[in-house]
Design a protein around this motif. Structure first.
Motif, short mmCIF file in Angstrom:
data_model
loop_
_atom_site.label_atom_id
_atom_site.label_comp_id
_atom_site.label_asym_id
_atom_site.label_seq_id
_atom_site.Cartn_x
_atom_site.Cartn_y
_atom_site.Cartn_z
N UNK A 237 63.36 5.63 -74.91
CA UNK A 237 62.73 4.45 -75.44
C UNK A 237 61.51 3.58 -75.02
N UNK A 238 60.63 2.46 -74.97
CA UNK A 238 60.35 2.27 -74.71
C UNK A 238 60.16 1.62 -73.52
N UNK A 239 59.48 1.20 -72.41
CA UNK A 239 59.93 0.73 -71.19
C UNK A 239 60.52 -0.37 -72.03
N UNK A 240 59.92 -1.69 -72.00
CA UNK A 240 60.78 -2.68 -72.14
C UNK A 240 63.07 -3.29 -72.69
N UNK A 241 62.58 -2.10 -73.75
CA UNK A 241 63.33 -2.56 -74.53
C UNK A 241 64.68 -1.36 -73.53
N UNK A 242 64.06 -0.02 -72.81
CA UNK A 242 64.50 0.40 -71.79
C UNK A 242 65.20 -1.09 -70.15
N UNK A 243 64.85 -1.53 -70.06
CA UNK A 243 65.02 -2.51 -69.20
C UNK A 243 65.84 -4.14 -69.56
N UNK A 244 65.24 -4.13 -70.88
CA UNK A 244 66.65 -4.91 -71.63
C UNK A 244 67.79 -3.52 -71.93
N UNK A 245 68.08 -2.58 -71.96
CA UNK A 245 69.68 -1.56 -72.04
C UNK A 245 69.99 -1.94 -70.48
N UNK A 246 69.20 -2.16 -69.26
CA UNK A 246 69.17 -2.08 -68.02
C UNK A 246 69.97 -2.89 -67.89
N UNK A 247 69.60 -4.11 -68.42
CA UNK A 247 70.51 -5.54 -67.89
C UNK A 247 71.44 -5.87 -68.70
N UNK A 248 71.52 -5.11 -70.00
CA UNK A 248 72.66 -5.29 -70.33
C UNK A 248 73.94 -4.21 -69.92
N UNK A 249 73.72 -2.90 -69.08
CA UNK A 249 73.85 -2.44 -68.80
C UNK A 249 74.79 -2.81 -67.14
N UNK A 250 74.09 -3.78 -66.60
CA UNK A 250 74.19 -4.52 -65.65
C UNK A 250 75.19 -4.93 -65.72
N UNK A 251 75.38 -6.21 -66.75
CA UNK A 251 75.86 -7.24 -67.05
C UNK A 251 76.88 -6.60 -67.46
N UNK A 252 77.63 -6.05 -68.02
CA UNK A 252 78.81 -5.32 -68.85
C UNK A 252 79.67 -4.56 -67.56
N UNK A 253 78.79 -4.16 -67.21
CA UNK A 253 79.57 -3.18 -65.38
C UNK A 253 80.25 -4.58 -64.70
N UNK A 254 78.94 -5.42 -64.28
CA UNK A 254 79.66 -6.71 -63.45
C UNK A 254 80.36 -7.51 -64.06
N UNK A 255 80.61 -7.93 -65.88
CA UNK A 255 81.36 -8.26 -66.16
C UNK A 255 83.14 -7.61 -65.85
N UNK A 256 82.97 -6.02 -65.71
CA UNK A 256 84.47 -5.58 -66.12
C UNK A 256 85.28 -5.92 -64.60
N UNK A 257 84.59 -6.12 -63.91
CA UNK A 257 85.08 -6.59 -62.09
C UNK A 257 85.97 -8.16 -62.92
N UNK A 258 85.74 -8.78 -63.53
CA UNK A 258 86.42 -10.11 -63.30
C UNK A 258 87.12 -10.38 -65.10
N UNK A 259 86.76 -9.18 -66.05
CA UNK A 259 87.14 -9.45 -67.47
C UNK A 259 88.17 -8.69 -67.88
N UNK A 260 89.09 -8.10 -68.74
CA UNK A 260 89.83 -6.80 -69.38
C UNK A 260 89.01 -6.80 -70.68
N UNK A 261 87.85 -6.08 -70.70
CA UNK A 261 87.69 -4.98 -72.07
C UNK A 261 89.02 -5.69 -73.08
N UNK A 262 90.01 -4.54 -72.49
CA UNK A 262 91.18 -4.28 -73.35
C UNK A 262 91.70 -5.62 -74.38
N UNK A 263 91.74 -6.89 -73.55
CA UNK A 263 92.31 -8.20 -73.74
C UNK A 263 90.91 -8.86 -74.96
#
Length: 304
Positions: A237-263
């Motif tokens: 993907x384009x660089x801007x889109x990739x940076x947005x994807x990376x931000x989303x991945x970082x946010x979701x991986x970080x959220x998994x430490x405190x939030x239950x995805x299953x819940x």
């Protein structure tokens, strides 16, 4: 852009290869250190029922083999896909077989490292991170300068590794990780990463019935491999889109430490409906038998 016919061919190759690998592996499960294969790869799912982890190695074998044959890929991308899929899959399989489950998540593995304990999960995370960077470097970039190319490799490597780890966090219920992979991969299949994602999506779809039927699960091997290949496709993907994807991945991986995805999924109607689609109904505990009401006459007699 890759033609629809080439995407269909890649998907079909992935499905056929993954099914063939699964049939071969389950027919004669590979043993380890004298242990029979059924014992090595057998696990108990969330219902307490037996499942096999061989779906994961079957996915990795099918997706990577089909990726080498899918039309429309350059030699560099074939090599990058092989490194991303097989590398993440092998590291995931190592964690599947050697992991104790005593340390989970980034916090758990870092805490273990602080005590001088190197967990299989820590080895996997570091290995997938390094493998993501190598895969990104092999795939190459279109950046006109060396500094731009280095930046792209770092971003792309982080996307591959982050996607591999995130997909594993969804492999907690039947079919969930594959459904997420198919939903995420669908937009990539109509863009510049189509040829990369065709074989993995086909392999995942081919194994979905085993997963939904609660006969098998991806495990770390399959989930990490699927995530890494989706991440590699996203690096087109384009660089801007990739940076947005990376931000989303970082946010979701970080959220998994405190939030239950299953819940979260269970408490969100639309997500819960999708999560349960094709699955067996959730077991409802049987109601305790109602105690009969005492006969008033007998009660009166007993108190006299």
């Amino acid at each position: 852009m890759t033609s629809p016919l080439k995407i269909l061919v890649g998907g079909a190759l992935g499905a056929v290869a993954a099914r063939a690998a699964y049939t071969a592996l389950t027919r004669r499960p590979p043993g380890l250190k004298g242990l029979p294969g059924d014992e090595v790869w057998g696990r108990t799912n969330h219902r307490g029922e037996p499942v096999t982890l061989l779906e994961g190695p079957a996915f990795v074998a099918g997706a990577t083999a089909a990726g080498l044959l899918t039309p429309g890929l350059t030699g560099r991308m074939r090599a990058a896909a092989l490194l991303a899929g097989a590398g993440s899959g092998l590291l995931g399989a190592y964690d599947d077989l050697a992991g104790s489950g005593s340390s989970r998540g980034f916090k758990g593995h870092l805490a273990a490292l602080s005590r001088g304990e190197v967990t299989s999960g820590a080895v996997k995370l570091l290995g997938i991170g390094a493998g993501g960077l190598v895969s990104a470097a092999v795939a190459g970039t279109d950046a006109p300068t060396k500094s731009g190319a280095l930046f792209d490799v770092l971003v792309n490597g982080a996307i591959i590794a982050g996607s591999a780890n995130l997909m594993n966090l969804f492999d907690l219920r039947p079919g969930r990780a594959i459904k997420v992979g198919l939903l995420v991969g669908a937009p990539l299949a109509v863009g510049s990463g189509a040829a990369v994602v065709a074989a993995p999506l086909g392999a995942a779809a081919g194994l979905l019935p085993e997963d939904l039927g609660e006969r098998a699960m991806l495990g770390d091997a399959g989930a990490n491999g699927l995530g890494a290949l989706l991440g590699l496709a996203a690096t087109r993907l384009g660089r801007g889109t990739r940076l947005a994807v990376l931000a989303g991945l970082v946010g979701l991986n970080g959220a998994s430490e405190v939030v239950s995805f299953t819940k979260v999924i269970r408490e969100t109607p639309a997500l819960n409906w999708l999560d349960m689609l094709g699955r067996r109904p959730v077991q409802v505990p049987a109601a305790a038998p109602r105690r009969p009401e005492p006969d008033p006459v007998q009660v009166a007699d007993s108190t006299q």
